[in-house]
Design a protein around this motif. Sequence first.
Motif, PDB file in Angstrom:
ATOM      1  N   GLN A  95       0.823  -1.202   0.000  1.00 29.01           N
ATOM      2  CA  GLN A  95       0.000   0.000   0.000  1.00 29.01           C
ATOM      3  C   GLN A  95       0.861   1.258   0.000  1.00 29.01           C
ATOM      4  OE1 GLN A  95      -3.271   0.335  -0.442  1.00 29.01           O
ATOM      5  NE2 GLN A  95      -2.910   2.542  -0.422  1.00 29.01           N
ATOM      6  N   CYS A  96       1.949   1.247   0.755  1.00 30.47           N
ATOM      7  CA  CYS A  96       2.875   2.394   0.758  1.00 30.47           C
ATOM      8  C   CYS A  96       3.472   2.612  -0.628  1.00 30.47           C
ATOM      9  CB  CYS A  96       3.989   2.171   1.773  1.00 30.47           C
ATOM     10  SG  CYS A  96       3.458   2.221   3.497  1.00 30.47           S
ATOM     11  N   MET A  97       3.853   1.519  -1.298  1.00 30.58           N
ATOM     12  CA  MET A  97       4.455   1.641  -2.618  1.00 30.58           C
ATOM     13  C   MET A  97       3.440   2.098  -3.660  1.00 30.58           C
ATOM     14  SD  MET A  97       7.662   1.196  -2.715  1.00 30.58           S
ATOM     15  CE  MET A  97       9.029   0.558  -1.741  1.00 30.58           C
ATOM     16  N   ARG A  98       2.171   1.753  -3.489  1.00 27.45           N
ATOM     17  CA  ARG A  98       1.137   2.257  -4.403  1.00 27.45           C
ATOM     18  C   ARG A  98       1.092   3.783  -4.362  1.00 27.45           C
ATOM     19  NH1 ARG A  98      -3.013  -0.536  -6.579  1.00 27.45           N
ATOM     20  NH2 ARG A  98      -4.425   1.209  -6.198  1.00 27.45           N
ATOM     21  N   THR A  99       1.243   4.333  -3.181  1.00 26.20           N
ATOM     22  CA  THR A  99       1.257   5.793  -3.035  1.00 26.20           C
ATOM     23  C   THR A  99       2.565   6.392  -3.530  1.00 26.20           C
ATOM     24  OG1 THR A  99      -0.185   5.595  -1.096  1.00 26.20           O
ATOM     25  CG2 THR A  99       0.999   7.666  -1.374  1.00 26.20           C
ATOM     26  N   PHE A 100       3.656   5.696  -3.294  1.00 27.95           N
ATOM     27  CA  PHE A 100       4.981   6.222  -3.616  1.00 27.95           C
ATOM     28  C   PHE A 100       5.298   6.149  -5.102  1.00 27.95           C
ATOM     29  CE2 PHE A 100       9.680   5.750  -3.784  1.00 27.95           C
ATOM     30  CZ  PHE A 100      10.027   6.972  -3.222  1.00 27.95           C
ATOM     31  N   LEU A 101       4.880   5.060  -5.775  1.00 27.17           N
ATOM     32  CA  LEU A 101       5.294   4.799  -7.150  1.00 27.17           C
ATOM     33  C   LEU A 101       4.242   5.122  -8.196  1.00 27.17           C
ATOM     34  CD1 LEU A 101       7.051   1.350  -6.581  1.00 27.17           C
ATOM     35  CD2 LEU A 101       8.134   3.594  -6.764  1.00 27.17           C
ATOM     36  N   ALA A 102       3.067   5.606  -7.792  1.00 22.27           N
ATOM     37  CA  ALA A 102       2.011   5.907  -8.746  1.00 22.27           C
ATOM     38  C   ALA A 102       2.405   7.052  -9.672  1.00 22.27           C
ATOM     39  CB  ALA A 102       0.724   6.264  -8.000  1.00 22.27           C
ATOM     40  N   LYS A 103       1.647   7.250 -10.756  1.00 20.35           N
ATOM     41  CA  LYS A 103       1.950   8.316 -11.721  1.00 20.35           C
ATOM     42  C   LYS A 103       2.024   9.676 -11.032  1.00 20.35           C
ATOM     43  CE  LYS A 103       0.060  10.654 -15.780  1.00 20.35           C
ATOM     44  NZ  LYS A 103       1.367  10.861 -16.429  1.00 20.35           N
ATOM     45  N   ASN A 104       1.073   9.950 -10.161  1.00 22.70           N
ATOM     46  CA  ASN A 104       1.079  11.196  -9.390  1.00 22.70           C
ATOM     47  C   ASN A 104       1.477  10.935  -7.939  1.00 22.70           C
ATOM     48  OD1 ASN A 104       0.146  12.992 -11.505  1.00 22.70           O
ATOM     49  ND2 ASN A 104      -1.834  11.951 -11.316  1.00 22.70           N
ATOM     50  N   GLY A 105       2.327   9.944  -7.763  1.00 21.05           N
ATOM     51  CA  GLY A 105       2.756   9.574  -6.423  1.00 21.05           C
ATOM     52  C   GLY A 105       3.877  10.450  -5.900  1.00 21.05           C
ATOM     53  N   MET A 106       4.334  10.087  -4.725  1.00 22.23           N
ATOM     54  CA  MET A 106       5.331  10.895  -4.036  1.00 22.23           C
ATOM     55  C   MET A 106       6.651  10.970  -4.807  1.00 22.23           C
ATOM     56  SD  MET A 106       6.749  10.380  -0.141  1.00 22.23           S
ATOM     57  CE  MET A 106       5.049  10.327   0.462  1.00 22.23           C
ATOM     58  N   LEU A 107       7.066   9.866  -5.427  1.00 23.38           N
ATOM     59  CA  LEU A 107       8.354   9.849  -6.130  1.00 23.38           C
ATOM     60  C   LEU A 107       8.347  10.812  -7.306  1.00 23.38           C
ATOM     61  CD1 LEU A 107      11.172   8.654  -6.606  1.00 23.38           C
ATOM     62  CD2 LEU A 107      10.075   6.844  -7.946  1.00 23.38           C
ATOM     63  N   ASN A 108       7.362  10.676  -8.200  1.00 24.22           N
ATOM     64  CA  ASN A 108       7.301  11.543  -9.374  1.00 24.22           C
ATOM     65  C   ASN A 108       7.098  13.004  -8.994  1.00 24.22           C
ATOM     66  OD1 ASN A 108       7.724   9.434 -11.084  1.00 24.22           O
ATOM     67  ND2 ASN A 108       5.635   9.306 -11.861  1.00 24.22           N
ATOM     68  N   ASN A 109       6.248  13.256  -7.988  1.00 25.28           N
ATOM     69  CA  ASN A 109       6.013  14.645  -7.574  1.00 25.28           C
ATOM     70  C   ASN A 109       7.266  15.274  -6.981  1.00 25.28           C
ATOM     71  OD1 ASN A 109       3.339  14.815  -8.385  1.00 25.28           O
ATOM     72  ND2 ASN A 109       2.540  14.043  -6.453  1.00 25.28           N
ATOM     73  N   ALA A 110       8.025  14.483  -6.193  1.00 23.29           N
ATOM     74  CA  ALA A 110       9.257  15.014  -5.615  1.00 23.29           C
ATOM     75  C   ALA A 110      10.278  15.333  -6.701  1.00 23.29           C
ATOM     76  CB  ALA A 110       9.829  14.018  -4.614  1.00 23.29           C
ATOM     77  N   LEU A 111      10.446  14.418  -7.667  1.00 25.25           N
ATOM     78  CA  LEU A 111      11.394  14.658  -8.754  1.00 25.25           C
ATOM     79  C   LEU A 111      10.940  15.809  -9.643  1.00 25.25           C
ATOM     80  CD1 LEU A 111      12.257  10.968  -9.770  1.00 25.25           C
ATOM     81  CD2 LEU A 111      13.622  12.545  -8.391  1.00 25.25           C
ATOM     82  N   ASP A 112       9.619  15.950  -9.835  1.00 17.53           N
ATOM     83  CA  ASP A 112       9.099  17.055 -10.630  1.00 17.53           C
ATOM     84  C   ASP A 112       9.338  18.394  -9.923  1.00 17.53           C
ATOM     85  OD1 ASP A 112       7.453  18.052 -12.912  1.00 17.53           O
ATOM     86  OD2 ASP A 112       6.114  18.666 -11.288  1.00 17.53           O
ATOM     87  N   THR A 113       9.161  18.415  -8.610  1.00 17.45           N
ATOM     88  CA  THR A 113       9.401  19.637  -7.838  1.00 17.45           C
ATOM     89  C   THR A 113      10.865  20.058  -7.916  1.00 17.45           C
ATOM     90  OG1 THR A 113       7.615  19.065  -6.307  1.00 17.45           O
ATOM     91  CG2 THR A 113       9.229  20.678  -5.549  1.00 17.45           C
ATOM     92  N   LEU A 114      11.759  19.090  -7.943  1.00 16.54           N
ATOM     93  CA  LEU A 114      13.192  19.384  -8.029  1.00 16.54           C
ATOM     94  C   LEU A 114      13.632  19.732  -9.449  1.00 16.54           C
ATOM     95  CD1 LEU A 114      14.554  16.546  -5.707  1.00 16.54           C
ATOM     96  CD2 LEU A 114      14.376  18.989  -5.165  1.00 16.54           C
ATOM     97  N   GLY A 115      12.711  19.588 -10.409  1.00 15.57           N
ATOM     98  CA  GLY A 115      13.045  19.902 -11.790  1.00 15.57           C
ATOM     99  C   GLY A 115      13.787  18.811 -12.517  1.00 15.57           C
ATOM    100  N   VAL A 116      13.836  17.623 -11.943  1.00 21.10           N
ATOM    101  CA  VAL A 116      14.561  16.512 -12.565  1.00 21.10           C
ATOM    102  C   VAL A 116      13.773  15.921 -13.726  1.00 21.10           C
ATOM    103  CG1 VAL A 116      15.585  14.238 -12.170  1.00 21.10           C
ATOM    104  CG2 VAL A 116      15.719  16.009 -10.390  1.00 21.10           C
ATOM    105  N   ILE A 117      12.453  15.818 -13.563  1.00 19.24           N
ATOM    106  CA  ILE A 117      11.597  15.225 -14.583  1.00 19.24           C
ATOM    107  C   ILE A 117      10.352  16.085 -14.745  1.00 19.24           C
ATOM    108  CG2 ILE A 117      12.365  12.865 -14.080  1.00 19.24           C
ATOM    109  CD1 ILE A 117       9.682  12.493 -12.576  1.00 19.24           C
ATOM    110  N   ASP A 118       9.587  15.785 -15.789  1.00 21.21           N
ATOM    111  CA  ASP A 118       8.272  16.380 -15.967  1.00 21.21           C
ATOM    112  C   ASP A 118       7.249  15.290 -15.694  1.00 21.21           C
ATOM    113  OD1 ASP A 118       5.997  17.714 -16.624  1.00 21.21           O
ATOM    114  OD2 ASP A 118       6.465  17.971 -18.750  1.00 21.21           O
ATOM    115  N   ALA A 119       6.581  15.357 -14.559  1.00 21.54           N
ATOM    116  CA  ALA A 119       5.675  14.284 -14.136  1.00 21.54           C
ATOM    117  C   ALA A 119       4.540  14.070 -15.124  1.00 21.54           C
ATOM    118  CB  ALA A 119       5.117  14.603 -12.747  1.00 21.54           C
ATOM    119  N   ALA A 120       4.169  15.107 -15.876  1.00 21.94           N
ATOM    120  CA  ALA A 120       3.049  14.974 -16.811  1.00 21.94           C
ATOM    121  C   ALA A 120       3.366  14.024 -17.955  1.00 21.94           C
ATOM    122  CB  ALA A 120       2.666  16.349 -17.359  1.00 21.94           C
TER     123      ALA A 120
END
Length: 260
Positions: A95-120
């Motif tokens: 369940q934690c990984m579902r939140t962390f690894l989802a398209k709009n999950g914590m991982l993608n949002n964190a990397l998008d905030t840092l400018g590393v990737i474009d989550a869209a």
Amino acid sequence: MVLALFVYPLLNSLVSAFTAKNGAFGFDNFIKTFDLYGTDILFTMVIVTVSTVLIGIFAALIGGYLVLGEHPIAVAALKWLYRWPLFIPFIVAAQCMRTFLAKNGMLNNALDTLGVIDAATLSGLLDWRGIIATFVWKETPFVALLVSGAMAVLDRSSIEAARNLGAGSLRVLVEILLPQVAGAMTVALVLAFVTMLSVLSVPIMISGGSPTMITVDMAFRVNSYSDYGVANALGLISYLIAALAAWIYVRRSVAAEAVR
């Protein structure tokens, strides 16, 4: 208790696996199993094998740093942090990984905030990659605990001798420590392999698509069709895969004893 809760169900499942719906003894369930779930069997073996290899690498690195690390604060922090997943059940980890690894999950949002990737423009990792990530995160602490414990009791004279001759930490880990703890690491990896092979919650929650792991197929055959014959055939196949891992360990142990 062992006879009632383990031996009898095991024997009953073996008989059911070789019993067709008309009551005849044969391989009908296995033929149906390979026709329907052959890809899933191969998928399961690949997922569990890759996860086991990655767990071994990370466990060796963690154990090596705990023994060879020269920064006490970093060693203490790692020692405190790496054990946390040990106390988290697989269903909670999934369940934690579902939140962390989802398209709009914590991982993608964190990397998008840092400018590393474009989550869209990215998709999530809720597929085979998510299953492997969950297994590695969950099982690495168990293997690392056994490996680091085995490393900690080794005679440090060989380590100091290697360092005096100019060997770096990575070379000391690979050529001095790992050969001496190979037995403990093999035991831990076999246990992790068998554990991952039997997990239902992670593949069913992380990746609901096809292919999937055979534990999901077993649950599907029982819950949807009450088809215990095919489910038990899948179970027997998982027994054989687990037995292969155990055989590798036994063969290695016998070879080690012969050398001694």
